[in-house]
Design a protein around this motif. Sequence first.
Motif, PDB file in Angstrom:
ATOM      1  N   LYS A  52       0.789  -1.216   0.000  1.00  0.00           N
ATOM      2  CA  LYS A  52       0.000   0.000   0.000  1.00  0.00           C
ATOM      3  C   LYS A  52       0.829   1.279   0.000  1.00  0.00           C
ATOM      4  N   TYR A 260     -38.935  36.077  10.935  1.00  0.00           N
ATOM      5  CA  TYR A 260     -38.959  34.844  10.140  1.00  0.00           C
ATOM      6  C   TYR A 260     -37.523  34.352   9.998  1.00  0.00           C
ATOM      7  N   ILE A 261     -37.342  33.118  10.381  1.00  0.00           N
ATOM      8  CA  ILE A 261     -35.970  32.629  10.389  1.00  0.00           C
ATOM      9  C   ILE A 261     -35.701  31.766   9.174  1.00  0.00           C
ATOM     10  N   PHE A 262     -34.854  32.200   8.315  1.00  0.00           N
ATOM     11  CA  PHE A 262     -34.496  31.265   7.247  1.00  0.00           C
ATOM     12  C   PHE A 262     -33.047  31.357   6.780  1.00  0.00           C
ATOM     13  N   PRO A 264     -29.727  30.348   8.218  1.00  0.00           N
ATOM     14  CA  PRO A 264     -29.053  29.760   9.376  1.00  0.00           C
ATOM     15  C   PRO A 264     -27.607  30.252   9.502  1.00  0.00           C
TER      16      PRO A 264
ATOM     17  N   LYS B  39     -13.960  -3.729  -4.111  1.00  0.00           N
ATOM     18  CA  LYS B  39     -13.038  -2.990  -3.231  1.00  0.00           C
ATOM     19  C   LYS B  39     -12.763  -1.607  -3.813  1.00  0.00           C
ATOM     20  N   GLU B  73      -8.711  21.018   2.509  1.00  0.00           N
ATOM     21  CA  GLU B  73      -8.536  21.165   3.946  1.00  0.00           C
ATOM     22  C   GLU B  73      -9.802  21.722   4.558  1.00  0.00           C
ATOM     23  N   ASP B  76     -15.652  18.485   5.669  1.00  0.00           N
ATOM     24  CA  ASP B  76     -16.213  17.683   6.753  1.00  0.00           C
ATOM     25  C   ASP B  76     -17.493  16.991   6.323  1.00  0.00           C
ATOM     26  N   GLU B  83     -26.397  16.968   4.778  1.00  0.00           N
ATOM     27  CA  GLU B  83     -26.620  18.096   5.659  1.00  0.00           C
ATOM     28  C   GLU B  83     -28.114  18.291   5.748  1.00  0.00           C
ATOM     29  N   TYR B  86     -31.334  23.295   6.745  1.00  0.00           N
ATOM     30  CA  TYR B  86     -31.783  24.113   7.873  1.00  0.00           C
ATOM     31  C   TYR B  86     -32.718  25.222   7.417  1.00  0.00           C
ATOM     32  N   GLY B  87     -32.331  25.869   6.349  1.00  0.00           N
ATOM     33  CA  GLY B  87     -33.146  26.970   5.847  1.00  0.00           C
ATOM     34  C   GLY B  87     -34.570  26.516   5.572  1.00  0.00           C
ATOM     35  N   LEU B  90     -36.469  25.773   8.767  1.00  0.00           N
ATOM     36  CA  LEU B  90     -36.915  26.990   9.442  1.00  0.00           C
ATOM     37  C   LEU B  90     -38.088  27.634   8.712  1.00  0.00           C
ATOM     38  N   LEU B  91     -37.937  27.694   7.403  1.00  0.00           N
ATOM     39  CA  LEU B  91     -38.985  28.313   6.601  1.00  0.00           C
ATOM     40  C   LEU B  91     -40.304  27.563   6.762  1.00  0.00           C
ATOM     41  N   GLN B  94     -42.149  28.248   9.875  1.00  0.00           N
ATOM     42  CA  GLN B  94     -42.847  29.537   9.792  1.00  0.00           C
ATOM     43  C   GLN B  94     -44.151  29.390   9.013  1.00  0.00           C
ATOM     44  N   ASP B 156      -8.447  16.565   5.935  1.00  0.00           N
ATOM     45  CA  ASP B 156      -7.819  16.311   7.235  1.00  0.00           C
ATOM     46  C   ASP B 156      -7.860  14.827   7.560  1.00  0.00           C
ATOM     47  N   GLU B 157      -7.057  14.465   8.538  1.00  0.00           N
ATOM     48  CA  GLU B 157      -7.014  13.049   8.904  1.00  0.00           C
ATOM     49  C   GLU B 157      -8.343  12.571   9.465  1.00  0.00           C
ATOM     50  N   GLU B 158      -9.042  13.462  10.145  1.00  0.00           N
ATOM     51  CA  GLU B 158     -10.337  13.057  10.689  1.00  0.00           C
ATOM     52  C   GLU B 158     -11.285  12.605   9.596  1.00  0.00           C
ATOM     53  N   ARG B 196       0.533  14.194   1.951  1.00  0.00           N
ATOM     54  CA  ARG B 196       0.504  13.778   3.347  1.00  0.00           C
ATOM     55  C   ARG B 196       0.357  12.260   3.318  1.00  0.00           C
ATOM     56  N   ARG B 205      -8.045  -0.850   3.586  1.00  0.00           N
ATOM     57  CA  ARG B 205      -9.347  -1.130   3.010  1.00  0.00           C
ATOM     58  C   ARG B 205      -9.383  -1.031   1.486  1.00  0.00           C
ATOM     59  N   CYS B 206      -8.291  -0.555   0.943  1.00  0.00           N
ATOM     60  CA  CYS B 206      -8.293  -0.324  -0.501  1.00  0.00           C
ATOM     61  C   CYS B 206      -7.297  -1.237  -1.210  1.00  0.00           C
TER      62      CYS B 206
END
Lengths: 446, 313
Positions: A52, A260-262, A264, B39, B73, B76, B83, B86-87, B90-91, B94, B156-158, B196, B205-206
Amino acid sequence: MEFILQSFFTILRESGVRISVGESIVAMNAIKLIGYSDRESFKHTLSTCLIKTIEEKEIFEKSFELFFSAHMFESQLDDYNEYSSDEIKEELSEISKNILDGDKAGLMTIVRKALQNVDFRDLKRITQQGLYIRKVMDQKGIRDLEQDIGMLAEYNFPGAGRMTMLLEKTKRELVEYIDSYVSQQYNLHNDFNDRVNEETRIRDTTFSKIDQKKASDMSRVIQILAKQLYALHSRRRKNYKRGTLDIRKTLRKNSSYQGYIFVPQYKYKKIQRPEIFVICDISNSVQNMSRFMLLFVYSLNKTLLKVRSFALCSNLTEVSHVFKHNSGEIAIDKIHRGEDIDISMGPTDYGQAFKDFKEQYLSTVKSTSTVIILGDARNNEGDPKSKLLKEIQDQCKTLIWLNPEVETMWGAGDSVMDEYRKYCDIAQECNSINHLHKTLDLILRS
Amino acid sequence: MNNERFISVEEIMESYKTESYICSKSIATTLFLAYNLGKPILVEGPVGVGKTELAKTTAKYLGSDLIRLQCYEGLDESKALYEWKYGKQLLYTQILKDSLDKIINDAGNLTEAMDRLHQHEDVFFSPNFLEPRPLLKALQMENRSVLLIDEVDKADEEFEAFLLEILSDFQVSIPEIGTIGAKSRPFVFLTSNNTREISDALRRRCLHLYIPFPEAELESDIIQVKVPEITESLKTQLVSFIQQVRKLEIKKAPSIGETIDWAKVLLLLHIDKLNPEIVRETLSVILKFQEDVATLESKLEDITLKAVKETEV
């Protein structure tokens, strides 16, 4: 064949290639798919499943060539059927039968078993090689071959001569094969032991005692240690992290939209990476030391440290740019030759150097920065100007002085270390990689 | 999915060639194994040897979608996997105020109102509000997709640690919803430029594939495929020149991509034979650093002459 593969894996492991059980299973499955017929594909398959990193690839190439010596794959065992006399064959031992039938897998199994029964761990000297070849040849299974050859020689029937010849030829090849296996074992076991000891020893070697050959080993150890340090500290030093929803910020931001929250808002976290100024005396007396310090510092990942480096001799100048454009070792050589940098290689003058530092760079030192000075503080009777060092100390967070001489020598002769150490937060003897490692760890922790 | 794909190493080499990608035997072997064993492949090698191109070609060859995740870099989970919108959440709260009011209006007391709300709370944490990022998208594809995780060493490594679950089990855990398994296992390529060290856990794993700069013969084949109009003699000279340049100590050796560009440039200029002057004028196509140009300058004539000689023999 599985058995042979397993022993190949063992050899690889002993040579320092890390192979997990999972990987060996994958390799077995892969070999089932590819088959053994084509040597090149066989090799690619093992390589792609097990190897590897590029460094390991070299070890693999060597071990593979040694282990699967070409004659295993070329069918050079003659088809013997036209001469074979079945009755005679019945009297022969298994190994001879395998040879006469051209059953290479069977033959290899016997050889493998014999090799396994011999304990190679005591093979310490290359002169013992012959003894070990004999040991293998005397193992059950192989021993029979010699008896058979003797027996066949007494028979007088058509084909016996050719049979004997074939067996003799195979025997010679076997000895050759075992010979290469034994020397390989010798190399493997001794290499491995050497490597482990070497590494621990290198860490404690005093810099002044390093010759050319050891220098490259040293760089390798530095790389390993730098990686360890990186692993240890990188987690904390992630410089920019996008976080979760920030309720307070969101409410504030959206208050202008009639509640009104939109839109974030998220939590951001910024962690500063420590900035260090490395001032290295590059005069002959401290050359080795500064070399490894610079190498170490620049081996650390850039995300971890912000480094600015300065060379010091009769005057002082910044050398960071040399590292920007060249890889570690080359950059250091350039600096030591004084290439591309504005430095005069006369007698070391710390006083002048601190003056240069103060005038040109001190304003960029922040209260969070660390300044490391490497040098023996032998000022050639010049004015030490230790007041300047105090000014540097006042400006930075920590001032560390690393001196390659043993502490009892500080202040003796033209050394002005006693004068300087008053203004250092930490003054340490530092002449091995272990010392360097500890110092850097300390900086990263703070 | 076409079942006639990836049946043998030779077949792969042939088919990739028709897709204008010349792969060596080791590449083909790795592809064959990766496909059949399910694999991921970790591809390493210098810049510009066609690591990314390999994934693209594979997608074309399989006729499936290529999902690409460019690493950098600070990358995440929320950028790579999923994700919450959120918008939108929230909307919607309302907008749906009235309906929410209705639900709790006739509730007798606070506890009852809360109970009623609880019955509906998951509405806002359902797949409707989930924004799938490349990794999740690849898992959700109906047909086997090709997932390219490009320059994984830049992340990143994480992030690597987080890839482990996906690469070994092809599933992701979303706390609010649960574990989402793959509808189809993507064919995963990871590329790295070695800025790196990649962690051992990920390497394990590869399958590993190292693509070096190509040998003269292979490079010649590649140019033939990519720039078919080129004459035989110019091609030989070009390849010989480039191969020699790569042996010099320079900062950035010319990649295959640059060789191809150079071939195109020369073709455009109607050059059919290299000479030092032309080389000097077009050098900027293959060398990207002034220092490298300076390094080459002194040897330029020799190298060019040697390259030209190749065709005269």
